[in-house]
Design a protein around this motif. Structure first.
Motif, PDB file in Angstrom:
ATOM      1  N   GLU A  30      27.334  39.860  30.104  1.00 52.29           N
ATOM      2  CA  GLU A  30      28.256  40.978  30.269  1.00 52.29           C
ATOM      3  C   GLU A  30      28.116  41.637  31.635  1.00 52.29           C
ATOM      4  OE1 GLU A  30      30.704  41.702  28.357  1.00 52.29           O
ATOM      5  OE2 GLU A  30      30.172  40.149  26.900  1.00 52.29           O
ATOM      6  N   GLN A  31      26.916  41.665  32.156  1.00 53.37           N
ATOM      7  CA  GLN A  31      26.700  42.251  33.483  1.00 53.37           C
ATOM      8  C   GLN A  31      27.452  41.458  34.548  1.00 53.37           C
ATOM      9  OE1 GLN A  31      22.583  42.760  34.468  1.00 53.37           O
ATOM     10  NE2 GLN A  31      22.994  43.606  36.502  1.00 53.37           N
ATOM     11  N   ALA A  32      27.418  40.127  34.423  1.00 53.20           N
ATOM     12  CA  ALA A  32      28.138  39.275  35.371  1.00 53.20           C
ATOM     13  C   ALA A  32      29.641  39.476  35.232  1.00 53.20           C
ATOM     14  CB  ALA A  32      27.776  37.819  35.134  1.00 53.20           C
ATOM     15  N   ILE A  33      30.113  39.589  33.998  1.00 50.03           N
ATOM     16  CA  ILE A  33      31.545  39.779  33.761  1.00 50.03           C
ATOM     17  C   ILE A  33      32.011  41.117  34.343  1.00 50.03           C
ATOM     18  CG2 ILE A  33      33.294  40.094  31.964  1.00 50.03           C
ATOM     19  CD1 ILE A  33      31.683  38.088  30.263  1.00 50.03           C
ATOM     20  N   ASN A  34      31.212  42.156  34.176  1.00 49.42           N
ATOM     21  CA  ASN A  34      31.553  43.461  34.753  1.00 49.42           C
ATOM     22  C   ASN A  34      31.607  43.389  36.275  1.00 49.42           C
ATOM     23  OD1 ASN A  34      31.729  44.664  32.229  1.00 49.42           O
ATOM     24  ND2 ASN A  34      29.556  45.256  32.218  1.00 49.42           N
ATOM     25  N   GLU A  35      30.715  42.600  36.867  1.00 46.79           N
ATOM     26  CA  GLU A  35      30.720  42.428  38.318  1.00 46.79           C
ATOM     27  C   GLU A  35      32.013  41.741  38.773  1.00 46.79           C
ATOM     28  OE1 GLU A  35      29.574  42.552  42.258  1.00 46.79           O
ATOM     29  OE2 GLU A  35      28.689  43.570  40.520  1.00 46.79           O
ATOM     30  N   ILE A  36      32.457  40.761  38.009  1.00 46.33           N
ATOM     31  CA  ILE A  36      33.698  40.055  38.336  1.00 46.33           C
ATOM     32  C   ILE A  36      34.888  41.009  38.270  1.00 46.33           C
ATOM     33  CG2 ILE A  36      35.270  38.205  37.634  1.00 46.33           C
ATOM     34  CD1 ILE A  36      32.779  36.778  36.450  1.00 46.33           C
ATOM     35  N   LYS A  37      34.902  41.844  37.239  1.00 46.79           N
ATOM     36  CA  LYS A  37      36.037  42.750  37.031  1.00 46.79           C
ATOM     37  C   LYS A  37      36.126  43.831  38.106  1.00 46.79           C
ATOM     38  CE  LYS A  37      36.619  42.045  32.074  1.00 46.79           C
ATOM     39  NZ  LYS A  37      36.602  42.647  30.720  1.00 46.79           N
TER      40      LYS A  37
END
Length: 304
Positions: free
Chosen positions: A122-129
């Motif tokens: 989820e941390q990586a996904i938040n970074e992408i967003k």
């Protein structure tokens, strides 16, 4: 473990049967040799008479000589049996040790596979967003799988040019070299019946305005090598699927500024339909809405 013990039992029984057959065969050969000698003596009565005649004064000694010969034959038989039994024990011991090692190795492999996480970070996904507000995880993963499938199809059919716009130059050059070697051998890699089991985004980073997303895919498929002319399987198994856990990395340039020169050769931008510079044949990543695969690594392989 029970299957392993059954396998050991079958092997032991087989070895014992072979030993018994060999033992009987050895006995038959011993009797045949003795019988042959006896028949030979019987057929040459004059020679036998002369032989016994020359020992007429010590017939008892001749009897002792025959007894000694019989004892020697019995000792030879015992030595043979002991040797064969020793070999059997060694073979059984070797088989058991290897089965135990394989069991430990397989258990370790399974444990390693279980330790390979295929869950979204989820941390990586938040970074992408932060960079792509409308980013859709499922859509991205499906698109990544489609890119993977296009590459595998191009690889199998020796048509890498069809996917030059979705892989980096490094991957293209590496695959091209490998395919050239395979083609020279007259071989072809057959892959079929793909099934996507799981996928996830595990990491993300931004470097030089290039967004990089690392993913993991669990995919099952048939994978084997054939001779192109005879269609004979030379490596792999056409009847057994394999399960692969891949780590795939995709990149995308976020800067939408139009390039006026090729970043590789400096020539004026004049790219063809697949995004390739017509001067140096390098791929141009410019305002590209498509993701490009930059890396594919196998983390785990299991034959099913």
């Amino acid at each position: 473990m029970r299957k392993s013990l059954k396998k050991v039992f079958k092997i032991v029984i087989t070895v014992i049967i072979i030993f018994i057959s060999t033992f009987i065969s050895y006995q038959d050969k011993s009797h045949a040799d003795a019988g042959y000698h006896s028949s030979y003596s019987g057929g040459s009565s004059s020679s036998s008479s002369s032989s016994y005649g020359s020992y007429s004064g010590s017939y008892g000694g001749s009897s002792r000589s025959r007894k000694s010969s019989s004892t020697g034959s019995s000792g030879s038989m015992s030595s043979f049996v002991a040797t064969v039994l020793t070999i059997i024990i060694f073979i059984v011991f070797f088989i058991v040790v290897n089965l135990i090692k394989n069991s430990i190795r397989n258990t370790g492999t399974i444990n390693n596979a279980n330790r390979i996480s295929v869950t979204n970070n989820e941390q990586a996904i938040n970074e992408i967003k932060k960079h792509l507000p409308g980013f859709d995880v499922n859509k991205f993963l499906l698109n990544g799988y489609n890119i993977y499938m296009r590459i595998e199809e191009a690889w199998m059919n020796f048509k890498l040019e069809n996917v030059r716009d979705i892989i980096t130059d490094e991957m293209f050059n590496m695959y091209e070299s490998q395919l050239t070697s395979m083609e020279m051998k007259g071989e072809q890699n057959i892959m079929e019946d793909f099934k996507l089991l799981n996928s996830a985004i595990t990491n993300a980073s931004l470097q030089n305005d290039m967004l990089q997303i690392t993913t993991r895919y669990v995919i099952e498929f048939y994978d084997y090598i054939i001779k192109k002319d005879t269609k004979q399987v030379v490596r792999g198994n056409s009847n057994r699927k394999m399960r692969m856990v891949y780590e795939m990395t995709f990149i995308k340039k976020l800067d939408k500024t139009k390039l006026d020169k090729c970043p590789n050769c400096g020539a004026p931008i004049n790219i063809n339909s697949v995004g390739i510079c017509e001067y140096c044949n390098s791929k141009i990543v410019d305002d590209n809405t498509e993701w490009v695969m930059s890396k594919k690594v196998s983390l785990y392989q299991q034959n099913l």
